[in-house]
Design a protein around this motif. Structure first.
Motif, PDB file in Angstrom:
ATOM      1  N   GLN A 197      36.823  31.358  30.947  1.00  0.00           N
ATOM      2  CA  GLN A 197      35.914  31.689  32.256  1.00  0.00           C
ATOM      3  C   GLN A 197      34.535  30.974  32.414  1.00  0.00           C
ATOM      4  OE1 GLN A 197      32.790  34.505  31.685  1.00  0.00           O
ATOM      5  NE2 GLN A 197      33.002  35.421  33.825  1.00  0.00           N
ATOM      6  N   THR A 198      33.984  30.506  31.592  1.00  0.00           N
ATOM      7  CA  THR A 198      32.687  29.836  31.510  1.00  0.00           C
ATOM      8  C   THR A 198      32.902  28.409  31.815  1.00  0.00           C
ATOM      9  OG1 THR A 198      32.543  29.823  29.246  1.00  0.00           O
ATOM     10  CG2 THR A 198      31.456  31.694  30.319  1.00  0.00           C
ATOM     11  N   ARG A 253      31.794  36.905  30.139  1.00  0.00           N
ATOM     12  CA  ARG A 253      32.568  37.437  29.213  1.00  0.00           C
ATOM     13  C   ARG A 253      32.471  36.962  27.842  1.00  0.00           C
ATOM     14  NH1 ARG A 253      37.253  36.656  32.905  1.00  0.00           N
ATOM     15  NH2 ARG A 253      38.092  35.046  31.764  1.00  0.00           N
ATOM     16  N   ALA A 276      29.957  37.053  39.678  1.00  0.00           N
ATOM     17  CA  ALA A 276      29.670  38.103  40.026  1.00  0.00           C
ATOM     18  C   ALA A 276      30.542  39.193  39.067  1.00  0.00           C
ATOM     19  CB  ALA A 276      29.843  38.754  41.378  1.00  0.00           C
ATOM     20  N   SER A 277      31.714  38.501  38.522  1.00  0.00           N
ATOM     21  CA  SER A 277      32.517  39.106  37.705  1.00  0.00           C
ATOM     22  C   SER A 277      31.812  39.432  36.362  1.00  0.00           C
ATOM     23  CB  SER A 277      33.872  38.645  37.501  1.00  0.00           C
ATOM     24  OG  SER A 277      33.690  37.277  36.710  1.00  0.00           O
ATOM     25  N   GLY A 278      30.630  38.899  36.034  1.00  0.00           N
ATOM     26  CA  GLY A 278      30.046  39.153  34.784  1.00  0.00           C
ATOM     27  C   GLY A 278      30.348  38.075  33.732  1.00  0.00           C
ATOM     28  N   ARG A 311      23.582  39.461  35.962  1.00  0.00           N
ATOM     29  CA  ARG A 311      23.870  39.997  37.270  1.00  0.00           C
ATOM     30  C   ARG A 311      22.841  39.802  38.403  1.00  0.00           C
ATOM     31  NH1 ARG A 311      27.044  43.087  33.532  1.00  0.00           N
ATOM     32  NH2 ARG A 311      25.141  44.540  32.955  1.00  0.00           N
ATOM     33  N   ALA A 313      32.015  34.887  43.694  1.00  0.00           N
ATOM     34  CA  ALA A 313      32.821  36.058  43.322  1.00  0.00           C
ATOM     35  C   ALA A 313      33.026  36.132  41.786  1.00  0.00           C
ATOM     36  CB  ALA A 313      34.070  35.943  44.047  1.00  0.00           C
ATOM     37  N   ALA A 314      33.212  34.743  41.208  1.00  0.00           N
ATOM     38  CA  ALA A 314      33.545  34.357  39.784  1.00  0.00           C
ATOM     39  C   ALA A 314      32.404  34.970  39.165  1.00  0.00           C
ATOM     40  CB  ALA A 314      33.986  32.862  39.667  1.00  0.00           C
TER      41      ALA A 314
END
Length: 286
Positions: A59-60, A140, A136-138, A13, A133-134
């Motif tokens: 996600q990654t 997973r 910043a979602s952290g 983050r 934005a993606a």
């Protein structure tokens, strides 16, 4: 007590916030902003690569692709900046008189201008905003808590791959193959450097020593790479004169010096004190 992967997420983050901040400074043409933004992208990509099997691929994997896209845009600008800086250093010693180096200087300036012309609209565009934005979602993780053992295993894999490239370079007599292996070792050193940084709160001084050792390798081989890229760029200058040949000799000496320096840097980095803990699942940070 927090899970071992949570400090990595907190580090992530912080890096995302830094990326966003440097992006704004690049748009304002602040000094060194492109370099710092590029390094931040590399940090994020390194963590995604090192811990890839432990992360949620849905996600990654898109993040890896988008960070690679952004890194390439930044690299076009930064590479030209580095080469222009090396030219300015040479000119400071040889005077500003007209020489064949002028064509190289003009070509690099144009390369940087064109790179910024591609980069800046993207930093003000929807694709970049969606990436931020993606990010910043952290992170997973694929498991609720991968644990220290899993994190250490990934770091061990990265170290061994870097060590294999470094050893391969040291054990070849072929100059071209040696430079290729050094290039691979440099890329892998960057990955272990940044991944170790991300795990500093998990592994303490062990991770600090690992990051410092990898950084020393990365720095030395970075000097070699900068000289090698300049040598390649000089080779594209048509009709070289004495000044161009002098510049080429300077850069060849710089490359040889960095290559010779690597042996002592690698000897200091490749010690059990630095990386032995990676093979000891029960080791504790001191």
């Amino acid at each position: 007590m927090s899970h071992p992967h949570e400090p990595v997420g907190e580090w992530w983050r912080g890096q995302v916030a830094a990326l966003h901040r440097w992006g704004r400074l690049v748009l304002r043409d602040e000094d060194d902003a492109v370099h710092q933004m590029r390094v931040t992208v590399r940090r994020l990509r390194s963590v995604l690569s090192t811990y890839r099997p432990l992360l949620d691929a849905e996600q990654t994997e898109p993040l890896r692709a988008e960070l690679k896209w952004l890194g390439a845009l930044l690299g076009d600008v930064r590479d030209a900046e580095v080469l222009r800086r090396r030219l300015r250093r040479w000119a400071a010693e040889h005077g500003p008189g007209p020489t064949g180096v002028d064509a190289l200087r003009a070509a690099l300036a144009e390369r940087q201008i064109q790179g910024r012309a591609r980069l800046l609209p993207e930093l003000d565009g929807d694709r970049y905003r969606a990436l931020i934005a993606a990010l910043a979602s952290g992170l997973r993780w694929s498991e609720a808590d991968p644990g220290k053992k899993a994190l250490r295993k990934r770091l061990r894999r990265d170290w061994r791959r870097m060590a294999a490239a470094a050893d391969a370079a040291a054990n070849t007599d072929d100059a071209e193959e040696r430079r290729r292996q050094f290039h691979e070792a440099r890329k892998k050193a960057k990955r272990i450097h940044y991944a170790a940084e991300s795990s500093r709160e998990v592994f303490g001084k062990d991770a600090e020593r690992l990051a410092k050792a990898a950084k020393s390798i990365q720095s030395t081989l970075g000097d070699l790479n900068d000289a090698a890229v300049m040598i390649q760029t000089i080779g594209q200058v048509p009709g070289p004169d004495d000044a161009v040949r002098d510049l080429l000799e300077v850069e060849q000496t710089a490359a040889d010096t960095a290559e010779a320096r690597f042996a002592s840097v690698w000897k200091k980095a490749n010690r059990p004190k630095v990386h032995g803990w990676l093979s000891q699942p029960t080791a504790k940070s001191k």
